[in-house]
Design a protein around this motif. Sequence first.
Motif, PDB file in Angstrom:
ATOM      1  N   GLU A   1       0.837  -1.208   0.000  1.00  0.00           N
ATOM      2  CA  GLU A   1       0.000   0.000   0.000  1.00  0.00           C
ATOM      3  C   GLU A   1       0.874   1.262   0.000  1.00  0.00           C
ATOM      4  N   ILE A   2       1.896   1.268   0.869  1.00  0.00           N
ATOM      5  CA  ILE A   2       2.827   2.410   0.906  1.00  0.00           C
ATOM      6  C   ILE A   2       3.508   2.566  -0.449  1.00  0.00           C
ATOM      7  N   ALA A   3       3.949   1.432  -1.000  1.00  0.00           N
ATOM      8  CA  ALA A   3       4.648   1.452  -2.292  1.00  0.00           C
ATOM      9  C   ALA A   3       3.755   2.062  -3.371  1.00  0.00           C
ATOM     10  N   VAL A   4       2.515   1.613  -3.425  1.00  0.00           N
ATOM     11  CA  VAL A   4       1.591   2.089  -4.456  1.00  0.00           C
ATOM     12  C   VAL A   4       1.261   3.569  -4.254  1.00  0.00           C
ATOM     13  N   ARG A   5       1.256   3.997  -2.999  1.00  0.00           N
ATOM     14  CA  ARG A   5       1.003   5.422  -2.723  1.00  0.00           C
ATOM     15  C   ARG A   5       2.151   6.331  -3.168  1.00  0.00           C
ATOM     16  N   HIS A   6       3.299   5.754  -3.504  1.00  0.00           N
ATOM     17  CA  HIS A   6       4.381   6.536  -4.111  1.00  0.00           C
ATOM     18  C   HIS A   6       4.166   6.720  -5.613  1.00  0.00           C
ATOM     19  N   THR A   7       3.331   5.879  -6.217  1.00  0.00           N
ATOM     20  CA  THR A   7       3.205   5.856  -7.682  1.00  0.00           C
ATOM     21  C   THR A   7       1.951   6.591  -8.132  1.00  0.00           C
ATOM     22  N   SER A   8       1.826   6.742  -9.447  1.00  0.00           N
ATOM     23  CA  SER A   8       0.670   7.461 -10.006  1.00  0.00           C
ATOM     24  C   SER A   8      -0.635   6.696  -9.820  1.00  0.00           C
ATOM     25  N   VAL A   9      -0.556   5.430  -9.433  1.00  0.00           N
ATOM     26  CA  VAL A   9      -1.780   4.681  -9.142  1.00  0.00           C
ATOM     27  C   VAL A   9      -2.507   5.281  -7.943  1.00  0.00           C
ATOM     28  N   LYS A  10      -1.747   5.765  -6.965  1.00  0.00           N
ATOM     29  CA  LYS A  10      -2.429   6.155  -5.727  1.00  0.00           C
ATOM     30  C   LYS A  10      -1.879   7.382  -5.003  1.00  0.00           C
ATOM     31  N   LYS A  11      -0.780   7.972  -5.497  1.00  0.00           N
ATOM     32  CA  LYS A  11      -0.292   9.169  -4.801  1.00  0.00           C
ATOM     33  C   LYS A  11      -1.374  10.253  -4.841  1.00  0.00           C
ATOM     34  N   ASN A  12      -1.488  11.025  -3.777  1.00  0.00           N
ATOM     35  CA  ASN A  12      -2.413  12.175  -3.645  1.00  0.00           C
ATOM     36  C   ASN A  12      -3.840  11.761  -3.307  1.00  0.00           C
ATOM     37  N   ARG A  13      -4.210  10.520  -3.623  1.00  0.00           N
ATOM     38  CA  ARG A  13      -5.612  10.133  -3.509  1.00  0.00           C
ATOM     39  C   ARG A  13      -6.051  10.043  -2.049  1.00  0.00           C
ATOM     40  N   THR A  14      -5.166   9.473  -1.198  1.00  0.00           N
ATOM     41  CA  THR A  14      -5.513   9.306   0.218  1.00  0.00           C
ATOM     42  C   THR A  14      -5.851  10.638   0.870  1.00  0.00           C
ATOM     43  N   ASP A  15      -5.109  11.678   0.450  1.00  0.00           N
ATOM     44  CA  ASP A  15      -5.282  12.982   1.092  1.00  0.00           C
ATOM     45  C   ASP A  15      -6.033  13.975   0.211  1.00  0.00           C
TER      46      ASP A  15
END
Lengths: 203, 203
Positions: free
Chosen positions: A119-133
């Motif tokens: 999850e952390i890894a994917v949050r670094h990528t364009s799949v999921k960065k910015n989305r959580t916040d």
Amino acid sequence: MQEAAKDIAGYMFGAAEIPVSPVSLQDLERLKISVGFTEEDARYLAIAGEVLADRTKVIVAHWRSGIIASIPHLARHSRDLDGQALPDYLARSNRRFEQWILDTCLRPYDQDWLNYQQEIAVRHTSVKKNRTDQVQSTPYIPLRDIIAFITVMNDTIKPHLAAKGHAVNEVEKMHKAWRSSMQLQIALFAQPYADRALSLDEW
Amino acid sequence: MQEAAKDIAGYMFGAAEIPVSPVSLQDLERLKISVGFTEEDARYLAIAGEVLADRTKVIVAHWRSGIIASIPHLARHSRDLDGQALPDYLARSNRRFEQWILDTCLRPYDQDWLNYQQEIAVRHTSVKKNRTDQVQSTPYIPLRDIIAFITVMNDTIKPHLAAKGHAVNEVEKMHKAWRSSMQLQIALFAQPYADRALSLDEW
């Protein structure tokens, strides 16, 4: 630790919404062997976790405000697309960063941990960065910068490991365990950069 | 160093056949900043190079025969597809591995070095592994194993850095410089794993 963690926005360790990692526990065991990560390292990480527990805010503030903020090509990843500060985003991700130090030291490296690493890894990528916040910032963090910044984290953590008066050889063992964990985690964080490729060598 | 290197099969540092790296010198400068690689590190690597110069054979033998050989998922990359030894391949790649230690410490990190880093990186992947030595072995080395094995190299190099009687703080500075260079190189070695992808975030 788990109780405190409930208050961290976007921190979802162990939550049902977190997908099962494509990296298997067997992959993880092999990685531990490649990296030389031992049972002794796990024990010394637990000691490190006790040492670092009340220092995570200071450590992350140093990394973020003391180092990253002064390096434009790194600082932009916590800013908006015009380079303006996003204080809420920074504050939320700092809290998760602090918790990650504790998770690194105190969590067992089991299926839940593996899932959350992904999850952390994917949050670094364009799949999921910015989305959580729900922010508009750079679309992803280049893998090279994640790999490179580990050196800074390894070097700057050491005085903190020594801050509670442990013997020099105990601090060395904590530091060795920390470095091994960092390298293990970098290998895991690299996975989604390769996994989405069509023609790429297996990560 | 260059004279000796001419005798190493498949070692082509600075040769006209080596393509220009897709990683620019500006990328490299940014990476140095991300990793915290300083002029002082370059100076201490030069000292480390003098210390390690007559020990590269012992160091690589330890990595290859003492560690990798006992880890099947790593050892297979120097073996044939049935898991049988390929002594010539191993010998040739060991000689290049030894030279890489010296290049790490003694070469300037300039365009030639950047080009050859990319050549080494590509030789880990299915684009070029096995071709230099005309062998049939595993088609590529997974990126995760390259990332992970750095920890072993970092830990095992340290006693060698201390072997010529330098003061403890000098050895620490050599070791810090070595670790920074390793992390810088891992970031460079990751590039072709991402670069061939179609839908991937920029490396």
